[in-house]
Design a protein around this motif. Structure first.
Motif, mmCIF file in Angstrom:
data_model
loop_
_atom_site.group_PDB
_atom_site.id
_atom_site.type_symbol
_atom_site.label_atom_id
_atom_site.label_comp_id
_atom_site.label_asym_id
_atom_site.label_seq_id
_atom_site.Cartn_x
_atom_site.Cartn_y
_atom_site.Cartn_z
ATOM 1 N N SER A 76 1.103 -1.219 0.171
ATOM 2 C CA SER A 76 -0.033 -0.012 -0.102
ATOM 3 C C SER A 76 0.955 1.271 0.043
ATOM 4 O O SER A 76 1.829 1.272 0.743
ATOM 5 C CB SER A 76 -0.982 -0.138 1.401
ATOM 6 O OG SER A 76 -1.462 1.277 1.415
ATOM 7 N N SER A 77 0.313 2.148 -0.719
ATOM 8 C CA SER A 77 1.068 3.436 -1.064
ATOM 9 C C SER A 77 0.688 4.487 0.580
ATOM 10 O O SER A 77 1.394 5.573 0.790
ATOM 11 C CB SER A 77 1.014 4.171 -2.224
ATOM 12 O OG SER A 77 -0.730 4.621 -2.153
ATOM 13 N N GLN A 78 -0.166 4.047 1.201
ATOM 14 C CA GLN A 78 -0.641 4.847 2.229
ATOM 15 C C GLN A 78 0.125 4.532 3.573
ATOM 16 O O GLN A 78 0.293 5.586 4.485
ATOM 17 C CB GLN A 78 -2.324 4.351 2.778
ATOM 18 C CG GLN A 78 -3.077 4.486 1.445
ATOM 19 C CD GLN A 78 -3.337 5.950 1.089
ATOM 20 O OE1 GLN A 78 -3.090 6.768 2.045
ATOM 21 N NE2 GLN A 78 -3.399 6.035 -0.273
ATOM 22 N N LYS A 79 1.324 3.626 3.439
ATOM 23 C CA LYS A 79 1.970 3.475 4.732
ATOM 24 C C LYS A 79 2.993 4.380 4.928
ATOM 25 O O LYS A 79 3.677 4.290 6.083
ATOM 26 C CB LYS A 79 2.533 2.116 4.678
ATOM 27 C CG LYS A 79 3.374 1.795 3.541
ATOM 28 C CD LYS A 79 3.748 0.187 3.178
ATOM 29 C CE LYS A 79 4.642 0.155 2.077
ATOM 30 N NZ LYS A 79 4.848 -1.563 1.686
ATOM 31 N N TYR A 80 3.549 4.954 4.037
ATOM 32 C CA TYR A 80 4.691 5.656 3.753
ATOM 33 C C TYR A 80 4.601 7.092 4.667
ATOM 34 O O TYR A 80 3.429 7.576 4.735
ATOM 35 C CB TYR A 80 5.173 6.123 2.265
ATOM 36 C CG TYR A 80 5.575 4.727 1.604
ATOM 37 C CD1 TYR A 80 6.676 4.075 2.091
ATOM 38 C CD2 TYR A 80 4.751 4.411 0.784
ATOM 39 C CE1 TYR A 80 6.962 2.910 1.257
ATOM 40 C CE2 TYR A 80 5.193 3.207 0.039
ATOM 41 C CZ TYR A 80 6.377 2.426 0.373
ATOM 42 O OH TYR A 80 6.414 1.527 -0.390
ATOM 43 N N PRO A 81 5.480 7.492 5.240
ATOM 44 C CA PRO A 81 5.650 8.691 6.079
ATOM 45 C C PRO A 81 5.144 9.924 5.204
ATOM 46 O O PRO A 81 5.418 9.923 3.887
ATOM 47 C CB PRO A 81 7.160 8.908 6.583
ATOM 48 C CG PRO A 81 7.567 7.729 6.600
ATOM 49 C CD PRO A 81 6.957 7.149 5.578
ATOM 50 N N ASP A 82 4.558 11.092 5.909
ATOM 51 C CA ASP A 82 4.386 12.025 5.113
ATOM 52 C C ASP A 82 5.434 13.166 5.104
ATOM 53 O O ASP A 82 5.861 13.644 6.092
ATOM 54 C CB ASP A 82 3.097 12.747 5.671
ATOM 55 C CG ASP A 82 2.284 13.840 4.899
ATOM 56 O OD1 ASP A 82 2.964 14.095 3.777
ATOM 57 O OD2 ASP A 82 1.019 14.271 5.389
ATOM 58 N N PHE A 83 5.846 13.635 4.023
ATOM 59 C CA PHE A 83 6.869 14.740 3.949
ATOM 60 C C PHE A 83 6.440 15.942 3.277
ATOM 61 O O PHE A 83 7.121 16.894 2.946
ATOM 62 C CB PHE A 83 7.958 14.159 2.768
ATOM 63 C CG PHE A 83 8.748 13.069 3.350
ATOM 64 C CD1 PHE A 83 10.005 13.259 3.781
ATOM 65 C CD2 PHE A 83 8.505 11.688 3.316
ATOM 66 C CE1 PHE A 83 10.940 12.407 4.333
ATOM 67 C CE2 PHE A 83 9.121 10.670 3.837
ATOM 68 C CZ PHE A 83 10.411 10.928 4.595
ATOM 69 N N LYS A 84 4.970 16.235 3.521
ATOM 70 C CA LYS A 84 4.572 17.613 3.076
ATOM 71 C C LYS A 84 5.080 18.666 4.114
ATOM 72 O O LYS A 84 5.054 19.896 3.140
ATOM 73 C CB LYS A 84 2.906 17.456 3.106
ATOM 74 C CG LYS A 84 2.462 17.296 4.390
ATOM 75 C CD LYS A 84 0.921 17.466 4.506
ATOM 76 C CE LYS A 84 0.196 17.419 5.798
ATOM 77 N NZ LYS A 84 -1.218 17.189 5.864
ATOM 78 N N VAL A 85 5.579 18.415 4.995
ATOM 79 C CA VAL A 85 6.083 19.564 5.925
ATOM 80 C C VAL A 85 7.458 20.329 4.961
ATOM 81 O O VAL A 85 7.333 21.473 4.905
ATOM 82 C CB VAL A 85 6.553 19.261 7.171
ATOM 83 C CG1 VAL A 85 7.938 18.228 7.065
ATOM 84 C CG2 VAL A 85 7.139 20.477 7.834
ATOM 85 N N ASN A 86 7.931 19.362 3.860
ATOM 86 C CA ASN A 86 9.191 19.973 3.163
ATOM 87 C C ASN A 86 8.537 21.049 2.286
ATOM 88 O O ASN A 86 9.168 22.013 1.995
ATOM 89 C CB ASN A 86 9.818 18.949 2.667
ATOM 90 C CG ASN A 86 10.733 18.183 3.837
ATOM 91 O OD1 ASN A 86 10.658 18.478 4.921
ATOM 92 N ND2 ASN A 86 11.031 16.885 3.094
ATOM 93 N N ASN A 87 7.211 20.820 1.794
ATOM 94 C CA ASN A 87 6.761 21.734 0.820
ATOM 95 C C ASN A 87 6.046 23.079 1.574
ATOM 96 O O ASN A 87 6.247 24.083 0.828
ATOM 97 C CB ASN A 87 5.436 21.053 0.231
ATOM 98 C CG ASN A 87 5.848 19.756 -0.784
ATOM 99 O OD1 ASN A 87 7.101 19.781 -1.131
ATOM 100 N ND2 ASN A 87 5.148 18.753 -0.705
ATOM 101 N N GLU A 88 5.975 23.171 2.763
ATOM 102 C CA GLU A 88 5.516 24.156 3.542
ATOM 103 C C GLU A 88 6.744 25.085 3.809
ATOM 104 O O GLU A 88 6.639 26.230 3.937
ATOM 105 C CB GLU A 88 4.955 23.657 4.880
ATOM 106 C CG GLU A 88 3.660 22.793 4.622
ATOM 107 C CD GLU A 88 2.975 22.333 6.095
ATOM 108 O OE1 GLU A 88 3.490 22.981 7.114
ATOM 109 O OE2 GLU A 88 2.318 21.464 6.038
ATOM 110 N N TYR A 89 7.840 24.611 3.898
ATOM 111 C CA TYR A 89 9.232 25.103 4.115
ATOM 112 C C TYR A 89 10.151 25.211 2.946
ATOM 113 O O TYR A 89 11.140 24.341 3.223
ATOM 114 C CB TYR A 89 9.800 24.771 5.597
ATOM 115 C CG TYR A 89 8.696 25.300 6.589
ATOM 116 C CD1 TYR A 89 8.748 26.549 7.274
ATOM 117 C CD2 TYR A 89 7.988 24.149 7.144
ATOM 118 C CE1 TYR A 89 7.973 26.780 8.124
ATOM 119 C CE2 TYR A 89 7.009 24.597 8.180
ATOM 120 C CZ TYR A 89 6.858 25.897 8.616
ATOM 121 O OH TYR A 89 6.019 26.131 9.662
ATOM 122 N N PRO A 90 9.912 25.643 1.695
ATOM 123 C CA PRO A 90 10.732 25.233 0.436
ATOM 124 C C PRO A 90 12.039 26.049 0.719
ATOM 125 O O PRO A 90 13.029 25.808 -0.082
ATOM 126 C CB PRO A 90 10.025 25.805 -0.680
ATOM 127 C CG PRO A 90 8.877 26.822 -0.036
ATOM 128 C CD PRO A 90 8.656 26.418 1.546
#
Length: 619
Positions: free
Chosen positions: A266-280
């Motif tokens: 499942s692709s749902q299991k991986y950690p979320d890295f969206k914080v890196n988009n919030e602080y480019p």
């Protein structure tokens, strides 16, 4: 084609089961051997009952063998397990890897290895360490162990049925990189993952891969303890609980012919890295994937950084680009953070030596023998290195020639912290509920502080103490922050208001201290006065947190890190979040900022890198 491949794989799995023979084995877990408890008696009872049970082929022992990870308790367990008439296979649990005076070396010395691999009647069994190693964090399977796992599986191919054995369950919240493990093995014929840790019988799913947790060997609130028994038949796995002097009771079963998971997870299991988009505005200047677990911070001399790892290597990298310059091999894992001064890098190793290595070429200059592993971090001042070991001794060593200046051998526990050098004193904690203050020049004891702590696990041993305004500041696992009189060792104030744990940092002007709470926040207190005075608290949003990574101020920025791969920078005066960045999903060790905008990092996942953030950034 994918459907055909899946059908073929399913048929091969069924055919492989037809070649397997029926057999039965026992599983013991979570024995928690310690002084003044009934744990040893519970294990003895289980061993006697197993020895009297017919048709068992072998025994699996799946971690938390001891309560405190000490050699004495492990020796007791070893001696008891040696009474088994059957062969047994054993792995460590978090109580062996987090709290370990030997740096986990005693386990391998007594039991042979931290892993096992064997084949039995058509099945391959693979057992491996699931951490964490020495640092309080989530469980973690070291990168070198995942490499080993892949190698073992590639040897037998995709047909042979495989049973994996861990201590922790391979799921979110228990093992930070569980998905790396399941991704590494799911192409093979994995039938089940067995383990313990929860002290209860549970059936779980690790992204489709079946997982079974087993009851603790301890009696707990019952009159007797117990263990598990497994039957492997042509098409099924049957699980029984076998309490002492009671009939076995089946509580779970698993098909050995059904395919529970597909090769693609499942692709749902991986950690979320969206914080890196919030602080480019945050970028990696360079990043190295070392492939080896790292549990200490880098040392920095202005041009190069020096990193110790779990395989016993100290490696020098060019700070500009991460290029490797040289490598020095010690005899065992390096846990404590090194220190460098005057072209000499000093570090301890679990091989029982303290090393002085030429920082320019990586050649050995000298080494000092201890009588136990050396897990402590190093502090250097005026060409003297200060470091503690597990032989109940703290040493001051001349870094030019390795001459021992003095030794203090009255420490009751083992030492892992970095000592504080201040006001003619060297101050450090140990895993014996005690904070020690010694005379820096002579090693004479000045004072000791215990603060009424009574449990070893509450010791101020992982925190790196700081001092200001005539006070020493620490935090401890009892969730308390404490100010101690620098001259007398008396408690000035102690508070559990912020629920902090094992982290402390000092501002550059020495007017503020910083600590991580156990949920989301960084707090700032004043160093001034005789009562705890909060200045600010910031919700950084990192979630539940208990990793001993210290906040560090540089250029009016507080740099911090977490057990889940998050690094961040806060304004030192307001606490405002300046940036956040996620690298991997494992423990980031105490950061080493070079200036306000650049910071070095290492991680238990094997990452080494240099991070940079821009203050004015246009998206």
């Amino acid at each position: 084609m994918k459907k055909i491949h899946y059908i073929l794989f399913f048929l091969l799995c069924q055919l492989s089961q037809l070649n397997a023979q029926d057999f039965r084995f026992a599983l013991i877990t979570d024995t928690h051997i310690a002084d003044n408890t009934s744990a040893a008696e519970d294990l003895k009872n289980s061993i006697e009952q197993i020895n009297a049970t017919p048709n068992l082929d072998f025994v699996l022992v799946t971690g938390d063998i001891s309560e405190n990870g000490d050699r004495k308790s492990l020796q007791i367990a070893h001696d008891l397990l040696s009474q088994l008439k059957l062969r047994y296979y054993i792995i460590p649990g978090n109580h062996e890897t987090k709290w370990s005076e030997s740096g986990v070396t005693a386990f391998s010395q007594l039991f042979g290895s931290e892993r096992f691999t064997f084949e039995h009647k058509g099945f391959l069994f693979l057992g491996f360490n699931s951490g964490p190693l020495m640092r309080m964090a989530d469980g973690h399977v070291a990168p070198q162990d995942i490499t080993w796992l892949k190698k073992q599986l590639s040897k037998v191919g995709k047909k042979k049925p495989v049973i994996l054995v861990t201590h922790y369950p391979l799921q979110e919240g228990d093992v930070d990189n569980w998905f790396d493990v399941t991704d590494a093995v799911r192409a093979y014929n994995i039938r089940v993952v067995l383990g313990g840790h929860y002290h209860s019988n549970k059936f779980l799913s690790y992204d489709g891969i079946p997982g079974i947790l087993n009851r603790s060997n301890l009696r707990a609130k019952s009159a007797v303890g117990g263990y598990s028994v497994y039957d492997i038949t042509k098409d099924s796995l049957l699980v029984y609980e076998h309490n002492i002097d009671s009939p076995m009771k089946k509580w779970a079963s698993l098909s050995l012919s059904k395919q529970y998971f597909q090769e693609k997870g499942s692709s749902q299991k991986y950690p979320d890295f969206k914080v890196n988009n919030e602080y480019p505005q945050v970028k990696k200047v360079w990043l190295i994937q070392s492939g080896v677990g790292i549990y200490s911070s880098p040392a920095y001399d202005g041009k190069n950084i020096f990193v110790g790892d779990d395989m016993g290597y100290l490696t020098c990298y060019d700070v500009r680009n991460g290029k490797k310059r040289w490598r020095f091999k010690s005899g065992s894992r390096i846990v404590g953070t090194p220190a460098v001064a005057n072209n000499t890098i000093v570090f301890g190793s679990a091989d029982q030596y303290i090393y002085g290595v030429n920082a320019g070429n990586g050649k050995l200059s000298w080494k000092v023998k201890a009588s136990s592993p050396v897990l402590g971090a190093v502090a250097i001042e005026n060409n003297i290195a200060y470091i503690g070991a597990s032989d109940h001794t703290f040493r001051a060593i001349n870094i030019q020639n390795g001459t021992i200046i003095w030794e203090y051998n009255q420490v009751k526990g083992y030492i892992e912290t970095r000592p504080l050098l201040t006001d003619h004193k060297v101050i450090f904690g140990a895993w014996d509920n005690t904070l020690y203050a010694l005379d820096k020049q002579t090693g004479r004891e000045v004072w000791k502080w215990t603060g009424g702590l009574t449990r070893m696990h509450f010791s101020p041993a992982a925190v790196w103490p700081v001092a200001a305004d005539g006070k020493v500041f620490i935090t401890d696992p009892e969730r308390a922050m404490t100010a101690i009189d620098l001259e007398t060792g008396e408690t000035i104030w102690r508070t559990k208001r912020s629920m902090v744990r094992e982290t402390i940092g000092l501002s550059e002007d020495q007017k503020r201290i910083y600590s991580k709470t156990m949920n989301d926040s960084i707090v700032c207190y004043s160093t001034q006065g005789n009562r705890p005075t909060p200045i600010w608290a910031t919700n950084v949003g990192f979630g539940y947190e208990h990793a001993p990574s210290m906040p560090v101020e540089k250029g009016k920025v507080v740099f911090g890190s977490t057990k889940s791969g998050i690094m961040f920078g806060l304004d030192a005066y307001s606490g405002n979040v300046l940036w956040k960045h996620k690298v991997g999903n494992s423990l980031i060790n105490t950061l080493v900022p070079l200036n306000r905008n650049q910071v070095l990092f290492t991680a238990s996942g094997g990452e080494i890198g240099l991070l940079e953030w821009q203050e004015k950034y246009n998206k």
